[in-house]
Design an enzyme around this catalytic site. Sequence first.
Site, short mmCIF file in Angstrom:
data_model
loop_
_atom_site.label_atom_id
_atom_site.label_comp_id
_atom_site.label_asym_id
_atom_site.label_seq_id
_atom_site.Cartn_x
_atom_site.Cartn_y
_atom_site.Cartn_z
N GLY A 1 43.67 12.57 45.57
CA GLY A 1 44.44 13.07 44.42
C GLY A 1 43.63 14.02 43.57
N VAL B 1 47.99 9.32 51.17
CA VAL B 1 46.99 8.25 51.07
C VAL B 1 47.53 6.88 51.45
CG1 VAL B 1 45.52 9.41 49.37
CG2 VAL B 1 47.42 7.96 48.58
N SER C 1 43.66 0.90 35.82
CA SER C 1 44.34 1.30 34.58
C SER C 1 44.29 0.12 33.62
CB SER C 1 45.80 1.63 34.87
OG SER C 1 46.55 1.70 33.66
N TYR D 1 53.54 -0.82 38.88
CA TYR D 1 52.30 -0.11 38.57
C TYR D 1 51.19 -1.10 38.17
CZ TYR D 1 49.27 3.47 36.46
OH TYR D 1 48.21 4.29 36.14
N LYS E 1 47.60 -1.82 39.99
CA LYS E 1 46.31 -1.58 39.33
C LYS E 1 45.50 -2.88 39.17
CE LYS E 1 46.80 2.82 39.03
NZ LYS E 1 45.92 3.72 39.80
N ILE F 1 45.81 9.08 29.13
CA ILE F 1 45.11 10.34 29.40
C ILE F 1 46.11 11.49 29.52
CG2 ILE F 1 43.38 11.45 30.89
CD1 ILE F 1 42.46 8.75 29.58
P1 NAP Z 1 48.65 13.09 38.28
O1 NAP Z 1 48.27 14.15 37.30
O2 NAP Z 1 50.09 12.76 38.46
O3 NAP Z 1 48.00 13.46 39.70
C1 NAP Z 1 48.21 12.61 40.79
C2 NAP Z 1 47.37 13.08 41.97
O4 NAP Z 1 47.57 12.16 43.05
C3 NAP Z 1 47.78 14.45 42.50
O5 NAP Z 1 46.63 15.10 42.96
C4 NAP Z 1 48.71 14.10 43.67
O6 NAP Z 1 48.79 15.11 44.68
C5 NAP Z 1 48.00 12.87 44.22
N1 NAP Z 1 48.89 12.01 45.00
C6 NAP Z 1 50.00 11.33 44.59
N2 NAP Z 1 50.56 10.68 45.62
C7 NAP Z 1 49.79 10.94 46.72
C8 NAP Z 1 49.87 10.57 48.09
N3 NAP Z 1 50.84 9.77 48.57
N4 NAP Z 1 48.91 11.05 48.92
C9 NAP Z 1 47.92 11.86 48.48
N5 NAP Z 1 47.80 12.24 47.19
C10 NAP Z 1 48.73 11.78 46.32
O7 NAP Z 1 47.94 11.70 37.93
P2 NAP Z 1 46.74 11.36 36.90
O8 NAP Z 1 47.33 11.07 35.58
O9 NAP Z 1 45.66 12.35 37.04
O10 NAP Z 1 46.28 9.94 37.48
C11 NAP Z 1 45.21 9.81 38.40
C12 NAP Z 1 44.92 8.33 38.59
O11 NAP Z 1 44.57 7.75 37.32
C13 NAP Z 1 46.11 7.52 39.10
O12 NAP Z 1 45.67 6.51 39.98
C14 NAP Z 1 46.67 6.90 37.84
O13 NAP Z 1 47.40 5.71 38.11
C15 NAP Z 1 45.40 6.64 37.07
N6 NAP Z 1 45.62 6.50 35.63
C16 NAP Z 1 46.13 7.52 34.90
C17 NAP Z 1 46.33 7.36 33.53
C18 NAP Z 1 46.87 8.44 32.65
O14 NAP Z 1 47.08 8.19 31.44
N7 NAP Z 1 47.11 9.65 33.15
C19 NAP Z 1 46.00 6.13 32.93
C20 NAP Z 1 45.50 5.11 33.72
C21 NAP Z 1 45.30 5.30 35.06
P3 NAP Z 1 49.87 16.36 44.53
O15 NAP Z 1 49.30 17.27 43.47
O16 NAP Z 1 49.89 17.00 45.86
O17 NAP Z 1 51.15 15.75 44.12
#
Ligand code: NAP
Length: 253
Positions: free
Chosen positions: A12, A64, A142, A155, A159, A188
């Site tokens: 990702g 993934v 998370s 979710y 996590k 975030i």
């Molecule tokens: P995001 O901006 O939505 O980006 C998600 C990334 O995951 C993208 O690169 C996407 O690829 C990739 N992805 C999704 N499904 C996939 C699959 N089946 N196979 C391969 N790649 C896949 O998410 P984010 O906010 O950066 O979150 C990143 C991680 O941090 C996640 O695990 C999320 O649960 C965790 N997290 C985020 C937050 C927050 O507040 N943002 C808080 C706690 C935890 P594409 O670009 O090709 O779609």
Amino acid sequence: MKLANKIALVTGGSRGIGKSVVETLAREGAKVAFVYHSKAEAANAVVAEQAALGREVFAIQGDVSDNASADSIVQQVIEKWSRIDILVNNAGIIKDGLLMAMDPADWHAVINTNLTSVYNFCHAVMRPMISQRSGRIINMSSVAAEYGNQGQVNYAASKGGIQGLTRCLATEVGRRNITVNAVAPGFIETDMTEAVRNMGGDKFKEVVAGISLKRLGKPEDIANAVLFLASDDAAYITGHVLTVDGGLTLGGI
Ligand code: NAP
């Protein structure tokens, strides 16, 4: 540079936190492969930006949640660079909804993408890391793993599962000089949280008011924690979940 000559694989990496992790690891000297799913344009832009800075980064399309895809991606990285020193399991999705209305497809999609993916990639790197007698695995959990949040049973389960997997695997591979840790981000600024940021009225202000540092986190805040866990500075840390949430879960007033 903290990661000179290291080889990293980030899932990702095309957007949000993963993109920042790719940039940070590459800035610190690692060669970085990253996985994206559907947004090829975003992935290509990351590769081009990093190449312009003289860094070695390449993107691999894949899902993934698919075990064979994970095996093939790890194989591609090993064929190109001979080893994998750092694995960052970051890819994740949300499909929120109250349990009583949650479609089984939304349950399985979140569990498979967020949790089964971590099994897939840990399994795929295990033999190479064991034969190298070193490795760093960092899994993206998370704060939702530990704190109830309406509409996120799938979710939170994914996590929480990551945290359990992290602790168990750490005990299995410590003797091989492989560390396994997790990062638990709070709120975030990424595409994933866009809907909450766009909530009307005072709702969003209330969210920010509940964070001790009175701001949302930036992807760099999480990438810096990943860098620490991937670096020699964290050589004696394993099985740990590092919360990076600006005090969101302290419950202060
Ligand atoms: P995001 O901006 O939505 O980006 C998600 C990334 O995951 C993208 O690169 C996407 O690829 C990739 N992805 C999704 N499904 C996939 C699959 N089946 N196979 C391969 N790649 C896949 O998410 P984010 O906010 O950066 O979150 C990143 C991680 O941090 C996640 O695990 C999320 O649960 C965790 N997290 C985020 C937050 C927050 O507040 N943002 C808080 C706690 C935890 P594409 O670009 O090709 O779609």
